[in-house]
Write a protein that holds these residues in place. Structure first.
Motif, PDB file in Angstrom:
ATOM      1  N   LEU A   1     -28.502  16.968  18.398  1.00 43.45           N
ATOM      2  CA  LEU A   1     -27.216  17.665  18.384  1.00 43.45           C
ATOM      3  C   LEU A   1     -26.063  16.698  18.192  1.00 43.45           C
ATOM      4  CD1 LEU A   1     -27.733  19.994  21.479  1.00 43.45           C
ATOM      5  CD2 LEU A   1     -27.401  20.788  19.134  1.00 43.45           C
ATOM      6  N   PRO A   2     -24.961  17.152  17.629  1.00 41.96           N
ATOM      7  CA  PRO A   2     -23.733  16.346  17.675  1.00 41.96           C
ATOM      8  C   PRO A   2     -23.325  16.150  19.137  1.00 41.96           C
ATOM      9  CG  PRO A   2     -23.508  18.197  16.158  1.00 41.96           C
ATOM     10  CD  PRO A   2     -24.767  18.437  16.920  1.00 41.96           C
ATOM     11  N   LYS A   3     -22.603  15.054  19.416  1.00 42.81           N
ATOM     12  CA  LYS A   3     -22.217  14.775  20.795  1.00 42.81           C
ATOM     13  C   LYS A   3     -21.406  15.920  21.397  1.00 42.81           C
ATOM     14  CE  LYS A   3     -20.812  10.695  21.973  1.00 42.81           C
ATOM     15  NZ  LYS A   3     -20.134   9.369  21.988  1.00 42.81           N
ATOM     16  N   SER A   4     -20.547  16.536  20.591  1.00 36.03           N
ATOM     17  CA  SER A   4     -19.721  17.623  21.116  1.00 36.03           C
ATOM     18  C   SER A   4     -20.587  18.802  21.565  1.00 36.03           C
ATOM     19  CB  SER A   4     -18.712  18.085  20.066  1.00 36.03           C
ATOM     20  OG  SER A   4     -19.388  18.521  18.888  1.00 36.03           O
ATOM     21  N   SER A   5     -21.630  19.101  20.792  1.00 35.48           N
ATOM     22  CA  SER A   5     -22.525  20.207  21.155  1.00 35.48           C
ATOM     23  C   SER A   5     -23.380  19.834  22.361  1.00 35.48           C
ATOM     24  CB  SER A   5     -23.428  20.571  19.975  1.00 35.48           C
ATOM     25  OG  SER A   5     -22.662  21.010  18.865  1.00 35.48           O
ATOM     26  N   ALA A   6     -23.864  18.579  22.390  1.00 36.91           N
ATOM     27  CA  ALA A   6     -24.660  18.123  23.528  1.00 36.91           C
ATOM     28  C   ALA A   6     -23.849  18.210  24.816  1.00 36.91           C
ATOM     29  CB  ALA A   6     -25.132  16.692  23.296  1.00 36.91           C
TER      30      ALA A   6
ATOM     31  N   ALA B   1     -27.784  13.543  22.912  1.00 34.05           N
ATOM     32  CA  ALA B   1     -27.537  13.865  21.506  1.00 34.05           C
ATOM     33  C   ALA B   1     -28.685  13.386  20.624  1.00 34.05           C
ATOM     34  CB  ALA B   1     -26.218  13.246  21.056  1.00 34.05           C
ATOM     35  N   GLN B   2     -29.170  12.164  20.880  1.00 38.53           N
ATOM     36  CA  GLN B   2     -30.255  11.616  20.067  1.00 38.53           C
ATOM     37  C   GLN B   2     -31.553  12.391  20.266  1.00 38.53           C
ATOM     38  OE1 GLN B   2     -30.387   7.501  21.199  1.00 38.53           O
ATOM     39  NE2 GLN B   2     -28.377   7.046  20.299  1.00 38.53           N
TER      40      GLN B   2
ATOM     41  N   ASN C   1     -25.035  10.107  24.808  1.00 42.17           N
ATOM     42  CA  ASN C   1     -25.660   9.640  23.564  1.00 42.17           C
ATOM     43  C   ASN C   1     -27.166   9.895  23.570  1.00 42.17           C
ATOM     44  OD1 ASN C   1     -23.392   8.772  22.217  1.00 42.17           O
ATOM     45  ND2 ASN C   1     -23.489   6.691  23.041  1.00 42.17           N
TER      46      ASN C   1
ATOM     47  N   THR D   1     -31.965  15.570  21.283  1.00 44.96           N
ATOM     48  CA  THR D   1     -31.899  16.959  20.819  1.00 44.96           C
ATOM     49  C   THR D   1     -31.520  17.080  19.354  1.00 44.96           C
ATOM     50  OG1 THR D   1     -29.568  17.120  21.494  1.00 44.96           O
ATOM     51  CG2 THR D   1     -31.249  17.775  23.115  1.00 44.96           C
TER      52      THR D   1
ATOM     53  N   ARG E   1     -33.784  23.239  23.242  1.00 44.37           N
ATOM     54  CA  ARG E   1     -32.902  22.101  23.481  1.00 44.37           C
ATOM     55  C   ARG E   1     -32.617  21.927  24.968  1.00 44.37           C
ATOM     56  NH1 ARG E   1     -29.164  23.553  18.260  1.00 44.37           N
ATOM     57  NH2 ARG E   1     -30.168  22.119  16.779  1.00 44.37           N
TER      58      ARG E   1
END
Length: 273
Positions: free
Chosen positions: A59-64, A54-55, A51, A57, A33
């Motif tokens: 991942l959720p935005k919080s994780s990104a 996140a898209q 965004n 990877t 990632r």
């Protein structure tokens, strides 16, 4: 990464019951990632949004955001708060990197021309951590001159180069940098209040250039403009002894510096072919 294992005779003899997998997957999801994020950043000139990360990877935005925050803390990512964008940071840009060599090569003829036109030292500086580092210097030919050495560092708050760069950083980043270094007085004219310094940066943005009026050295005067089109926290300047480099000269030099900065190639990260 995969590693192929040679077949052991005992494996054949036992009908393969002891055989291990021929292909082993040694990839680490977190590292993959990070690589995706860095590749995305490298392909972008203006920067990428949370965004987009996140898209790409999944991942959720919080994780990104946590990935980006960690990379930013190690200077591999730089955040533009005002535009909500992330760019490659200076963790990848060492003094010997080809990227800076290209910027130096493209700026040097302009620095030499500035030195010849005004008779004073011309400089190329870059934000390095919480200070300004001199990437290139073309010294005045005069016996008495104002000049640092290539690789030297100077404060962000007391130099024209520092002000020109800081004026185009997000305010929270400027505050963070100066919380680390403070605003120690270099001379009796040094700005030592954070609020006063932020007011000074607003003036720099309005004027298009920054001035060090005896703030870094008692008898020094310098004018600088940012190299905004390079997408690097860089600036060029002309500096000289205040005894012969008047404030009237500063205005004249600033006008030329702005023109020179606009003429420097817009993308120092792309090598000319």
């Amino acid at each position: 990464m995969a590693r192929r294992r040679k077949q052991d005779p005992d494996d054949t003899a036992s009908g393969g019951s002891a055989r291990v997998e021929e292909e082993r997957d040694y990839s680490v999801r977190a590292v993959e990632r990070v690589c995706l994020i860095l590749n995305l950043l490298q392909e972008s000139v203006d920067g990428i949004t949370l965004n987009e990360v996140a898209q790409t990877t999944g991942l959720p935005k919080s994780s990104a955001f946590r990935y980006l925050w960690t990379l930013e803390s190690h200077r591999y990512v730089e955040r533009d708060e005002e535009r909500g964008l992330f760019r490659l940071g200076l963790g990848f840009v060492g003094m010997q990197s080809r990227h800076l060599e290209i910027l130096r090569e493209r700026a040097r003829p302009s620095l030499a021309a500035l030195r010849d036109e005004f008779g004073e030292t011309a400089n190329l500086g870059l934000l390095d951590g919480d200070h300004v580092i001199y990437i290139d210097i073309v010294e005045s030919r005069r016996g008495v001159r104002l000049a640092a050495a290539r690789g030297d560092h100077d404060p962000l708050h007391s130099t024209a180069l520092g002000k020109a760069i800081a004026a185009h950083l997000p305010e929270d980043r400027v505050r963070s940098l100066l919380e680390t270094t403070g605003l120690p007085p270099r001379t009796s004219s040094t700005i030592t209040s954070l609020d006063d310094y932020l007011d000074e940066l607003a003036k720099v943005r309005r004027a298009g250039y920054a001035v060090d009026n005896g703030e870094n050295e008692e008898d020094g005067r310098c004018v600088a403009v940012p190299l905004l089109a390079t997408h690097l926290p860089a600036a060029i300047s002309v500096s000289g002894p205040a005894s012969r480099f008047s404030m009237q000269d500063v205005k004249r030099v600033a006008k030329t510096l702005i023109e020179v900065a606009a003429g420097i190639a817009t993308n120092p990260l792309t090598e000319e072919r």
